[in-house]
Design an enzyme around this catalytic site. Structure first.
Site, PDB file in Angstrom:
ATOM      1  CD  GLU A  56      -8.646   8.330   3.995  1.00  0.00           C
ATOM      2  OE1 GLU A  56      -7.696   8.351   3.274  1.00  0.00           O
ATOM      3  OE2 GLU A  56      -9.690   9.220   3.843  1.00  0.00           O
ATOM      4  CD1 TRP A  99      -3.432   2.110   6.265  1.00  0.00           C
ATOM      5  CD2 TRP A  99      -5.626   2.945   6.223  1.00  0.00           C
ATOM      6  NE1 TRP A  99      -3.856   2.125   5.223  1.00  0.00           N
ATOM      7  CE2 TRP A  99      -5.345   2.549   5.061  1.00  0.00           C
ATOM      8  CE3 TRP A  99      -6.945   3.328   6.655  1.00  0.00           C
ATOM      9  CZ2 TRP A  99      -6.313   2.895   4.122  1.00  0.00           C
ATOM     10  CZ3 TRP A  99      -7.608   3.584   5.671  1.00  0.00           C
ATOM     11  CH2 TRP A  99      -7.282   3.430   4.496  1.00  0.00           C
ATOM     12  CE1 TYR A 121      -3.232   2.877   0.889  1.00  0.00           C
ATOM     13  CE2 TYR A 121      -1.980   3.188   2.697  1.00  0.00           C
ATOM     14  CZ  TYR A 121      -2.846   3.611   1.925  1.00  0.00           C
ATOM     15  OH  TYR A 121      -3.639   4.751   2.219  1.00  0.00           O
TER      16      TYR A 121
END
Length: 200
Positions: free
Chosen positions: A48, A56, A26
């Site tokens: 988010e 995350w 990512y």
């Protein structure tokens, strides 16, 4: 060590991503790349806002589940989700089963479309905050990277005025970073210059 991680170890990267392969990928392939697709902006807003209070990494591991649950992040379809759809999502273990966050995603899809109708594109709306030019920061260590800025405060306030939910200044700054509106790769990270060259 996987082949992917082995082949990438010669490059210095932002230390926050180290831990598992999908996180590194990512960072190396997506984070900070300027986003000009409204659907991608919506995807990150969903993810988010779901992250609030979580890591995350947790959300990244559930990303495929979110893509399936939220119709590949088609905001037009999500905007029409019914109460039954929301209840089904809350029972879905492949996403974060938090009613307020799920409801926020549906509400945000509707607000997203309203912004599009006014500005033409959500991307254009976001880029207007930086006069169309992504901000290129030059942080040397993670301690320098802020959690919020005047810019994220301004964007969060405007989104709140439109009625968006679960998008406070900290979450908005994460969005600005992820979508390349600000380049927060550390200067010594191999992606810093690569991302900088991508900005239109």
């Amino acid at each position: 060590m996987s082949d992917y991680m082995h082949n990438q170890t010669q490059n210095f990267r932002c230390p926050w991503c180290l831990g598992f392969e999908d996180y590194i990928r990512y960072h190396d392939e997506e984070w900070g790349v300027p986003v000009y697709s409204d659907r991608t902006h919506f995807e990150f807003l969903v993810l988010e806002s779901a992250q609030a209070g979580l890591s995350w990494a947790t959300i990244l591991k559930k990303r495929k589940g979110y893509a399936k649950a939220f119709k590949d992040f088609d905001y037009q379809k999500v905007a029409h989700f019914s109460e039954e759809d929301i209840n089904n999502l809350i029972a879905d273990p492949s996403i974060v089963r938090n009613r307020m966050k799920v409801e926020a995603a549906v509400i945000n899809a509707r607000r997203f479309i309203e912004v599009q109708e006014k500005y033409g594109t959500f991307t254009g709306f976001m880029l207007d905050f930086v006069d169309g030019k992504p901000i290129q920061n030059a942080w040397k260590n993670m301690q320098e990277v802020p959690a919020t800025t005047d810019l994220s405060n301004k964007v969060a306030k405007e989104l709140k005025n439109y009625g968006f939910k679960f998008l406070g200044s900290t979450t908005v700054y994460a969005h600005l970073q992820a979508t390349g509106i600000v380049n927060d790769h550390l200067v010594q990270c191999f992606r810093h210059q690569e991302v900088k060259r991508m900005a239109k």
